[in-house]
Design a protein around this motif. Structure first.
Motif, PDB file in Angstrom:
ATOM      1  N   TRP A  25     -70.068 -48.700   6.145  1.00 62.57           N
ATOM      2  CA  TRP A  25     -70.474 -49.832   5.322  1.00 62.57           C
ATOM      3  C   TRP A  25     -71.950 -49.718   4.931  1.00 62.57           C
ATOM      4  O   TRP A  25     -72.330 -50.135   3.839  1.00 62.57           O
ATOM      5  N   THR A 141     -63.863 -47.218   2.728  1.00 67.21           N
ATOM      6  CA  THR A 141     -64.332 -48.601   2.825  1.00 67.21           C
ATOM      7  C   THR A 141     -63.197 -49.561   2.499  1.00 67.21           C
ATOM      8  O   THR A 141     -62.981 -50.546   3.210  1.00 67.21           O
ATOM      9  N   ILE A 145     -60.682 -52.328   5.456  1.00 67.02           N
ATOM     10  CA  ILE A 145     -60.401 -53.769   5.456  1.00 67.02           C
ATOM     11  C   ILE A 145     -59.005 -54.053   6.013  1.00 67.02           C
ATOM     12  O   ILE A 145     -58.876 -54.806   6.987  1.00 67.02           O
TER      13      ILE A 145
END
Length: 160
Positions: A25, A141, A145
């Motif tokens: 991140w 990325t 999630i």
């Protein structure tokens, strides 16, 4: 003793995961968007000092996360069920993590070595490899999630 072993393995899994996803991140939400704002004379510090060091911890955070995650699943007796998606709430998270780790070691890192000039390569190849590394980093990325959701929901809720 068994409870303590499970605790240590889970702790190491989470510790490595925090390092891995934290650096992922950082790259995608801080470093990549900030690069156009950095004066050209300061960019070598990023490419020669910060990025190689961050990529070291990024790679090994990924490896540790996968290693301790697989050990944890084995010790808890659900490795086979999760890997064959018989336990989808955990299995999808594990598969996303494995895909992400593959991307780190076999796509992002080899491309970054060329982009950063850590290995010999044609200068014209550097921008192409930088873009490849960035695109797969962005992919990771996005995968992080649902991976995190899958892992956390499996531990804290039923019916997901």
């Amino acid at each position: 003793m068994e409870d303590f072993t499970l605790f240590i393995v889970r702790y190491l899994h989470v510790l490595c995961g925090v390092m891995w996803i934290g650096i992922l991140w950082y790259f995608n939400f801080v470093q990549i968007p900030s690069m156009p704002k950095i004066p050209d004379e300061q960019k070598p510090a990023i490419g020669k000092v910060i990025a190689p060091e961050a990529l070291f911890w990024f790679r090994w955070g990924a490896a540790g996360t996968v290693l301790f995650g697989l050990i944890l699943a084995y010790l808890n007796g659900y490795l086979h069920e999760a890997m064959t998606l018989q336990m989808p709430s955990i299995g999808f998270g594990m598969w996303f993590g494995l895909i992400m780790a593959f991307n780190v070691w076999f796509i992002i890192w080899p491309a970054q070595k060329i982009a950063l000039g850590l290995v010999e390569a044609d200068a014209a190849l550097k921008p192409k490899m930088a873009r490849r590394a960035m695109l797969f980093s962005r992919t990771n990325t996005l995968l992080s999630i649902p991976m995190l959701f899958s892992m956390i929901s499996a531990q804290n809720a039923t019916g997901f």
